[in-house]
Design an enzyme around this catalytic site. Structure first.
Site, mmCIF file in Angstrom:
data_model
loop_
_atom_site.group_PDB
_atom_site.id
_atom_site.type_symbol
_atom_site.label_atom_id
_atom_site.label_comp_id
_atom_site.label_asym_id
_atom_site.label_seq_id
_atom_site.Cartn_x
_atom_site.Cartn_y
_atom_site.Cartn_z
ATOM 1 N N TYR A 133 0.830 -1.203 0.000
ATOM 2 C CA TYR A 133 0.000 0.000 0.000
ATOM 3 C C TYR A 133 0.867 1.257 0.000
ATOM 4 C CZ TYR A 133 -3.854 3.116 1.284
ATOM 5 O OH TYR A 133 -4.785 4.120 1.299
ATOM 6 N N LYS A 160 1.168 4.026 -3.021
ATOM 7 C CA LYS A 160 0.706 5.398 -2.835
ATOM 8 C C LYS A 160 1.842 6.398 -3.043
ATOM 9 C CE LYS A 160 -3.683 4.790 -1.982
ATOM 10 N NZ LYS A 160 -4.712 5.270 -2.931
#
Length: 232
Positions: A156, A160
């Site tokens: 994640y 990002k």
């Protein structure tokens, strides 16, 4: 107050959570809102639950050809797109470690969180430029900030961080066309992904709507939460 009644906005990953709430707030402002969803039946049910001009559109951002197909449909129906919100995201892998990588999860995270947003930006850029006042919002996370990144959530966080880098590049490439491009962290929000204990989803969505409704001359190429800059 309907201040954007002639404008169209597309929100990906919009059948629930922060995407749905962002769509709700945009519709309240008068936008015609398209819910980009993988499951059209669920999207149509979600659209019926919102007031205003809200429709669902089939758009699985992880499918390589989906962005081009969705852009063609939006062009046929509207001739332009005023706001694109890349909200779809998966795999908050908080219990994982980079030294024990689950490559399947990592690849899936990048396919949706980065490549999905990238394909959408590329496919819809001509429609965002068509009106001369387009807004592109990449829904990011402070978990992708290099200034505060630590152990955990490797898929994640790195996806990002890459989305943030893409935001800077897109902003530079679209600056001359009047399109403002920014990354927004909604904060820890109580959604299916965020879990219980986060702040109300309406608060997180408000920061996304702020970036989607910036005036001409507003910031571009930035990273924000609640309208305030975050460190990259």
């Amino acid at each position: 107050m309907n201040t954007h009644s002639s404008k169209a906005a597309l929100v990906t990953g919009a059948n629930r959570g922060i995407g749905l709430e962002t769509a709700r707030q945009l519709a309240k402002l008068g936008f015609t809102v398209l819910l980009g969803v993988r499951d059209l039946a669920k999207g149509e049910a979600a659209a019926r639950g919102l007031d205003g001009h809200v429709e669902a559109i089939a758009f699985d951002v992880a499918a390589p050809d989906a962005a081009a197909l969705a852009a063609a449909e939006v062009e046929r129906r509207f001739g332009r797109l005023d706001v694109l919100i890349n909200n779809a995201a998966i795999h908050y892998d908080s219990g994982s470690r980079a030294l024990l990588p689950d490559w399947t999860v990592i690849r899936e995270a990048f396919e949706t969180n980065v490549f999905g947003a990238w394909r959408a930006a590329s496919a819809f850029a001509p429609l965002l430029k068509a009106g001369g006042h387009g807004r592109l919002v990449n829904v990011s996370s402070e978990g992708g900030s290099l200034a505060s990144m630590g152990a955990g959530a490797p898929a994640y966080s790195t996806s990002k961080a890459t989305l943030n880098a893409l935001t800077c590049i897109l902003a530079a490439e679209l600056r001359g066309a009047g399109v403002l491009v920014n990354a927004v962290c909604p904060g820890w929000v109580a959604t299916d992904m965020g879990g219980a204990g986060g702040r109300p989803v309406a608060q997180g969505a408000a920061g996304i709507v702020w970036a989607a409704t910036l005036p001409d001359g507003g910031p571009t190429g930035g990273f924000f939460r609640d309208g305030k800059r975050l460190p990259w």
